[in-house]
Design an enzyme around this catalytic site. Structure first.
Site, PDB file in Angstrom:
ATOM      1  N   GLU A   1     -16.041  -6.192  -9.391  1.00  0.00           N
ATOM      2  CA  GLU A   1     -16.416  -5.543 -10.640  1.00  0.00           C
ATOM      3  C   GLU A   1     -15.526  -4.345 -10.931  1.00  0.00           C
ATOM      4  O   GLU A   1     -15.250  -4.030 -12.093  1.00  0.00           O
ATOM      5  CB  GLU A   1     -17.897  -5.137 -10.574  1.00  0.00           C
ATOM      6  CG  GLU A   1     -18.818  -6.348 -10.600  1.00  0.00           C
ATOM      7  CD  GLU A   1     -20.181  -6.112  -9.981  1.00  0.00           C
ATOM      8  OE1 GLU A   1     -20.948  -7.085  -9.890  1.00  0.00           O
ATOM      9  OE2 GLU A   1     -20.477  -4.964  -9.574  1.00  0.00           O
TER      10      GLU A   1
ATOM     11  N   GLY B   1     -23.645 -13.011  -8.771  1.00  0.00           N
ATOM     12  CA  GLY B   1     -24.600 -12.876  -9.855  1.00  0.00           C
ATOM     13  C   GLY B   1     -24.774 -14.116 -10.697  1.00  0.00           C
ATOM     14  O   GLY B   1     -25.425 -14.085 -11.742  1.00  0.00           O
TER      15      GLY B   1
ATOM     16  N   SER C   1     -23.745 -14.106  -3.650  1.00  0.00           N
ATOM     17  CA  SER C   1     -25.115 -14.621  -3.790  1.00  0.00           C
ATOM     18  C   SER C   1     -25.701 -15.057  -2.458  1.00  0.00           C
ATOM     19  O   SER C   1     -26.329 -16.114  -2.350  1.00  0.00           O
ATOM     20  CB  SER C   1     -25.161 -15.781  -4.801  1.00  0.00           C
ATOM     21  OG  SER C   1     -24.795 -15.332  -6.094  1.00  0.00           O
TER      22      SER C   1
ATOM     23  N   GLY D   1     -27.893  -8.634  -5.216  1.00  0.00           N
ATOM     24  CA  GLY D   1     -29.257  -8.652  -5.723  1.00  0.00           C
ATOM     25  C   GLY D   1     -30.329  -8.624  -4.653  1.00  0.00           C
ATOM     26  O   GLY D   1     -31.362  -7.962  -4.815  1.00  0.00           O
TER      27      GLY D   1
ATOM     28  N   HIS E   1     -14.255  -3.807  -5.006  1.00  0.00           N
ATOM     29  CA  HIS E   1     -15.235  -4.803  -5.435  1.00  0.00           C
ATOM     30  C   HIS E   1     -14.730  -5.484  -6.712  1.00  0.00           C
ATOM     31  O   HIS E   1     -14.059  -4.867  -7.534  1.00  0.00           O
ATOM     32  CB  HIS E   1     -16.591  -4.139  -5.677  1.00  0.00           C
ATOM     33  CG  HIS E   1     -17.711  -5.117  -5.862  1.00  0.00           C
ATOM     34  ND1 HIS E   1     -17.936  -5.756  -7.059  1.00  0.00           N
ATOM     35  CD2 HIS E   1     -18.654  -5.564  -5.003  1.00  0.00           C
ATOM     36  CE1 HIS E   1     -18.982  -6.559  -6.932  1.00  0.00           C
ATOM     37  NE2 HIS E   1     -19.440  -6.460  -5.692  1.00  0.00           N
TER      38      HIS E   1
ATOM     39  N   GLU F   1     -15.493 -12.090  -1.322  1.00  0.00           N
ATOM     40  CA  GLU F   1     -16.484 -12.352  -2.365  1.00  0.00           C
ATOM     41  C   GLU F   1     -15.887 -13.266  -3.420  1.00  0.00           C
ATOM     42  O   GLU F   1     -15.097 -12.817  -4.254  1.00  0.00           O
ATOM     43  CB  GLU F   1     -16.989 -11.045  -2.980  1.00  0.00           C
ATOM     44  CG  GLU F   1     -15.922  -9.974  -3.189  1.00  0.00           C
ATOM     45  CD  GLU F   1     -16.420  -8.851  -4.081  1.00  0.00           C
ATOM     46  OE1 GLU F   1     -17.616  -8.556  -4.043  1.00  0.00           O
ATOM     47  OE2 GLU F   1     -15.593  -8.298  -4.823  1.00  0.00           O
TER      48      GLU F   1
ATOM     49  N   ASN G   1     -25.357  -3.732  -1.481  1.00  0.00           N
ATOM     50  CA  ASN G   1     -24.689  -3.042  -2.584  1.00  0.00           C
ATOM     51  C   ASN G   1     -25.667  -2.966  -3.746  1.00  0.00           C
ATOM     52  O   ASN G   1     -25.913  -3.966  -4.429  1.00  0.00           O
ATOM     53  CB  ASN G   1     -23.420  -3.796  -2.980  1.00  0.00           C
ATOM     54  CG  ASN G   1     -22.732  -3.178  -4.188  1.00  0.00           C
ATOM     55  OD1 ASN G   1     -23.014  -2.047  -4.572  1.00  0.00           O
ATOM     56  ND2 ASN G   1     -21.826  -3.933  -4.802  1.00  0.00           N
ATOM     57  N   TRP G   2     -26.243  -1.784  -3.964  1.00  0.00           N
ATOM     58  CA  TRP G   2     -27.229  -1.617  -5.023  1.00  0.00           C
ATOM     59  C   TRP G   2     -26.614  -1.617  -6.424  1.00  0.00           C
ATOM     60  O   TRP G   2     -27.323  -1.682  -7.414  1.00  0.00           O
ATOM     61  CB  TRP G   2     -28.010  -0.307  -4.818  1.00  0.00           C
ATOM     62  CG  TRP G   2     -29.021  -0.368  -3.727  1.00  0.00           C
ATOM     63  CD1 TRP G   2     -29.370  -1.450  -2.971  1.00  0.00           C
ATOM     64  CD2 TRP G   2     -29.845   0.712  -3.269  1.00  0.00           C
ATOM     65  NE1 TRP G   2     -30.357  -1.115  -2.069  1.00  0.00           N
ATOM     66  CE2 TRP G   2     -30.662   0.204  -2.227  1.00  0.00           C
ATOM     67  CE3 TRP G   2     -29.960   2.058  -3.620  1.00  0.00           C
ATOM     68  CZ2 TRP G   2     -31.592   1.004  -1.555  1.00  0.00           C
ATOM     69  CZ3 TRP G   2     -30.881   2.846  -2.952  1.00  0.00           C
ATOM     70  CH2 TRP G   2     -31.690   2.323  -1.927  1.00  0.00           C
ATOM     71  N   LYS G   3     -25.299  -1.479  -6.509  1.00  0.00           N
ATOM     72  CA  LYS G   3     -24.601  -1.415  -7.797  1.00  0.00           C
ATOM     73  C   LYS G   3     -25.199  -0.294  -8.655  1.00  0.00           C
ATOM     74  O   LYS G   3     -25.626   0.729  -8.119  1.00  0.00           O
ATOM     75  CB  LYS G   3     -24.613  -2.782  -8.478  1.00  0.00           C
ATOM     76  CG  LYS G   3     -24.032  -3.882  -7.572  1.00  0.00           C
ATOM     77  CD  LYS G   3     -23.822  -5.183  -8.270  1.00  0.00           C
ATOM     78  CE  LYS G   3     -23.233  -6.204  -7.297  1.00  0.00           C
ATOM     79  NZ  LYS G   3     -22.928  -7.487  -7.963  1.00  0.00           N
TER      80      LYS G   3
END
Length: 253
Positions: A98, A174, A214, A236, A96, A168, A9-11
């Site tokens: 976020e 993060g 992570s 990440g 997600h 998640e 997931n590049w976000k």
């Protein structure tokens, strides 16, 4: 046999040239190094989807990070499941943490998004997870159960069998914190038990459940060795070709 999946997931990262460069590196490395049947997916910002889908071929699949709950209409700035499918993508992340946190997406809204994604031939990667407060006060099983019940358990078994679940722990995204392999396995086993209770053991045994918190090349092996963890949703580490490919290759170790 459940699919083994590593989804990046590049976000909201990488401009067009940077995305093409990184994706090309990943494709070439996986072509040269990967063994086995594990599936590699990159979920990228919408500006990249068309180009990446063409570059990925049958080596790396491509997905979007979100879709709108309606087929089309006056929703300026949004992207529909039909649009995503039309450029060659096969996957979409839904729910997600976020999106839940920053855009107040409810379980009911995510249920609508899941349905529209399935109707357009996309495989939803449906995310669930608890916050640090919910983990610490012991309510996390109830939280996860409600996210499943209100988000995806309204699907008939045939449609549910087409989705991927990603657990998640929000407190581990993060932050550098990671659930221990035992903590992650406990939750994955709980999710599979809930799926079996709603549908049956065959559906539960078929469902791929990914860990997303992570995950990196150092801890992927221990996490993926757990009985109910079928891969990872990688944040990440998916922005570094070597790290991402090493995670994909973990299944061969």
């Amino acid at each position: 046999m459940r699919k083994k999946i590593v989804a990046g997931n590049w976000k909201m990262n990488l401009d067009y040239a940077e995305g093409i460069s990184l994706f090309s590196e990943i494709v070439n490395m996986i072509r040269d190094e990967k063994q086995g049947e594990q599936l590699a997916i990159i979920c990228a910002p919408s500006i990249h989807l068309n180009s990446l889908a063409k570059l990925g071929g049958n080596i790396v699949s491509v997905g979007a990070q979100n879709c709108h709950q309606k087929e089309s209409g006056a929703y300026t700035g949004e992207i529909s499941a039909k649009m995503i499918k039309s450029v060659g993508c096969g996957y979409v992340i839904i729910g997600h943490s976020e999106r839940r946190q920053y855009f107040a997406e409810s379980n009911q809204l995510l249920a609508e998004k899941t349905i529209i994604a399935l109707q357009n031939g996309l495989t939803p990667i449906f995310c669930i997870g608890e916050t640090l407060d919910e983990r610490n006060n012991g309510s996390y099983f109830e939280v996860l159960k409600s996210q499943l019940e209100e988000g995806v358990f309204g699907l008939p078994a045939e449609d549910f069998g087409k989705i991927v679940i990603a657990y998640e722990p929000v407190w581990a995204i993060g932050t550098g914190l990671t659930a221990t392999s035992e903590q992650a396995q406990e939750v994955h086993a709980f999710i599979r038990k809930e799926i079996a209770g709603k549908y049956d053991s065959a559906v539960a045994d078929h469902t791929s459940i990914l860990y997303g918190g992570s995950c990196n090349p150092k801890n992927a092996g221990e996490l993926f060795a757990q009985a109910d963890i079928d891969g990872g949703l990688i944040g990440g580490a998916s922005l570094k070709s070597r790290d991402f490919v090493d995670i994909v290759k973990t299944f061969n170790a």
